[in-house]
Scaffold this motif. Structure first.
Motif, PDB file in Angstrom:
ATOM      1  N   UNK A   1      59.862  28.315  17.648  1.00 25.76           N
ATOM      2  CA  UNK A   1      58.573  28.689  18.226  1.00 25.76           C
ATOM      3  C   UNK A   1      58.409  30.194  18.416  1.00 25.76           C
ATOM      4  N   UNK A   2      59.468  30.877  18.876  1.00 26.53           N
ATOM      5  CA  UNK A   2      59.316  32.302  19.181  1.00 26.53           C
ATOM      6  C   UNK A   2      59.004  33.100  17.923  1.00 26.53           C
ATOM      7  N   UNK A   3      59.709  32.814  16.829  1.00 26.21           N
ATOM      8  CA  UNK A   3      59.431  33.510  15.576  1.00 26.21           C
ATOM      9  C   UNK A   3      58.026  33.169  15.078  1.00 26.21           C
ATOM     10  N   UNK A   4      57.633  31.891  15.220  1.00 28.36           N
ATOM     11  CA  UNK A   4      56.285  31.515  14.826  1.00 28.36           C
ATOM     12  C   UNK A   4      55.240  32.236  15.648  1.00 28.36           C
ATOM     13  N   UNK A   5      55.498  32.364  16.949  1.00 33.53           N
ATOM     14  CA  UNK A   5      54.568  33.090  17.803  1.00 33.53           C
ATOM     15  C   UNK A   5      54.453  34.554  17.380  1.00 33.53           C
ATOM     16  N   UNK A   6      55.586  35.204  17.113  1.00 33.70           N
ATOM     17  CA  UNK A   6      55.545  36.607  16.689  1.00 33.70           C
ATOM     18  C   UNK A   6      54.746  36.783  15.406  1.00 33.70           C
ATOM     19  N   UNK A   7      54.919  35.850  14.460  1.00 37.21           N
ATOM     20  CA  UNK A   7      54.160  35.921  13.210  1.00 37.21           C
ATOM     21  C   UNK A   7      52.666  35.778  13.478  1.00 37.21           C
ATOM     22  N   UNK A   8      52.297  34.806  14.315  1.00 35.90           N
ATOM     23  CA  UNK A   8      50.882  34.591  14.627  1.00 35.90           C
ATOM     24  C   UNK A   8      50.306  35.761  15.408  1.00 35.90           C
ATOM     25  N   UNK A   9      51.063  36.251  16.387  1.00 36.47           N
ATOM     26  CA  UNK A   9      50.601  37.365  17.225  1.00 36.47           C
ATOM     27  C   UNK A   9      50.403  38.622  16.382  1.00 36.47           C
ATOM     28  N   UNK A  10      51.371  38.929  15.532  1.00 41.34           N
ATOM     29  CA  UNK A  10      51.271  40.125  14.694  1.00 41.34           C
ATOM     30  C   UNK A  10      50.116  40.020  13.706  1.00 41.34           C
ATOM     31  N   UNK A  11      49.958  38.823  13.129  1.00 41.65           N
ATOM     32  CA  UNK A  11      48.866  38.640  12.174  1.00 41.65           C
ATOM     33  C   UNK A  11      47.516  38.760  12.878  1.00 41.65           C
TER      34      UNK A  11
END
Length: 463
Positions: A87-97
């Motif tokens: 989840x954390x990596x997925x969140x970072x990807x979504x947040x950055x995008x």
């Protein structure tokens, strides 16, 4: 008797041609209309950066194609990072995008003001410039809030018009090409490697959208086959127009004039045909194209937190839709982009567009790095579904090249852009901590309720 639900005539999965058009249309937004002037201070060596950038973008396209074979679902880098690293990596990807999209909107508005100034002088004062940039951001936002029907109408018109000035300059400019206008091959105080890296970091803004087919994989027919092909074809076609257009502008506008230009394509047409009518027409078409790009990216920037909110990684309020549009995401996006625009205009920066572009370069590379890392993770995990040794080696080389390419772009962004980008990124860590705590409390409450219910049931059964 069984009653069949009526089919939604607005929903249709698209094949390779439409998927390719999606990639090409999203890549060719509004940034290209200002980028020739943005890279002119580095000299014609920036054309070398274009070639390297195209090769790197195609490597990313191939990696996205491989990832889409395993995860043919809407979400792109967000899905790949979450599946591989949690989840954390997925969140970072979504947040950055998400950051990339609304900062891109601020950059597009700044670029659009330069072409609006050709039609209506608005850059005579900082206040007028800011007002024009904000107006150009809020009009597409209002179209989004009105519903997807109006978003689509704006996109159809702007997509057609965006190719007119680009093709006019890209093809017609070759007949008026003058090598005396090119200026030095390497300008400024940068080394050759530094100039290529720095100009490539700026030019990456014009390639944002290379991931469009992967992000929309759930709507593509046979995504395992078509996502990679559409991404490569769309990227290559856009690169051809970009390269010819930039080369033509370099050859038709004197270098010293181009460095200070706020509407290089208009200046190129004025130089080609004389007078100001051609430049006015190009400025009008470019302005319509940029408003269309703002229209599409505003919706995209709202859909990213919407998707994450559905998975519990963004605040639940972002998961609400009205008239087919995530309204909260639209409002938050346009407010943040407006604040960033005002800040960069009032902070004393003379090259606002470049500052914003470099910030998006950094934030865009975060989901790219996570996606390529997910591919490397898969290749190193020894899954039994890989039996072709040649393909394994080829995929590993491509993933390593795409990862190295993304790291190179981070380095080329410069300290200021990385500094601002990291601040945006770290702000997201606090949001994730809040969301994680809420999920844990909800899970504990649900578990307590389940245990209480089980105890009650067992007590009754024991009587």
């Amino acid at each position: 008797m069984t009653t069949r639900a009526p089919q939604n005539r607005h929903a249709r999965r698209f094949g390779l041609p439409v998927a390719t058009a999606l990639v090409m249309g999203n890549i060719i937004g509004g940034g290209i209309f200002l980028l020739p002037a943005s890279v002119a201070p580095f000299g014609t060596i920036s054309l070398v950066a274009f070639a390297i950038l195209t090769a790197g973008a195609i490597a990313l396209a191939l990696v996205f194609g491989r990832l889409a074979e395993r995860h043919p679902r809407t979400g792109g880098p967000y899905v790949y990072a979450r599946e591989a690293f949690g989840d954390f990596a997925g969140f970072l990807a979504a947040w950055s995008y998400w950051i990339t999209t609304w900062v891109s909107n601020a950059a597009l508005a700044v670029a659009a003001v330069g072409y609006l100034d050709v039609l209506i002088p608005v850059q005579h004062s900082t206040a007028a410039t800011i007002a024009a940039a904000l107006l150009l951001q809020w009009l597409p936002a209002l179209a989004n809030l009105a519903g997807t029907r109006y978003v689509g109408a704006v996109q159809v018109v702007s997509t057609v018009l965006k190719f007119v000035p680009l093709l006019l300059v890209a093809v017609g400019g070759l007949f008026f090409f003058d090598t005396a206008n090119l200026g030095p091959f390497q300008a400024g105080d940068h080394s050759a490697a530094g100039a290529v890296s720095a100009s490539a970091a700026i030019l990456l803004f014009s390639y944002l959208g290379v991931e469009s087919a992967a992000v929309s994989a759930g709507e593509v027919k046979d995504p395992a086959r078509n996502v990679g092909r559409a991404t490569i074809l769309g990227t290559a076609a856009a690169a051809g127009i970009y390269l010819l257009g930039t080369l033509s502008v370099f050859g038709t506008v004197a270098h010293d004039e181009l460095v200070g230009s706020t509407a290089p394509f208009s200046d190129a047409v004025d130089s080609m045909f004389g007078g100001s009518w051609g430049g006015t027409v190009v400025a009008l078409a470019a302005l319509v194209s940029m408003v269309g790009a703002l229209n599409g990216w505003t919706l995209l920037s709202a859909q990213t937190p919407y998707a994450a909110a559905k998975d519990g990684l963004f605040p639940k309020v972002f998961a609400t839709k009205r008239r087919g549009v995530p309204t909260v995401g639209v409002l938050v996006t346009v407010i943040l982009a407006s604040l960033l625009t005002v800040y960069n205009y009032t902070a004393g920066s003379q090259r606002v567009f470049e500052v914003l572009v470099l910030v998006t370069t950094f934030t865009a590379t975060v989901p790219y790095l996570l996606a390529t890392a997910a591919q490397i993770h898969h290749l190193l995990s020894g899954r039994p579904d890989r039996v072709d040794g040649r393909r394994l080696v080829r995929d590993a080389v491509l993933a390593a090249a795409a990862f190295g390419f993304s790291m190179w772009l981070v380095a080329g962004s410069g300290y200021a852009a990385v500094y601002q980008g990291v601040l945006f990124l770290f702000a997201g860590v606090l949001v994730y901590a809040w969301m994680s705590a809420r999920r844990n409390r909800a899970a504990e409450t649900e578990e307590s309720g389940t245990c209480a219910q089980s105890y009650s049931t067992s007590s009754v059964a024991g009587r």
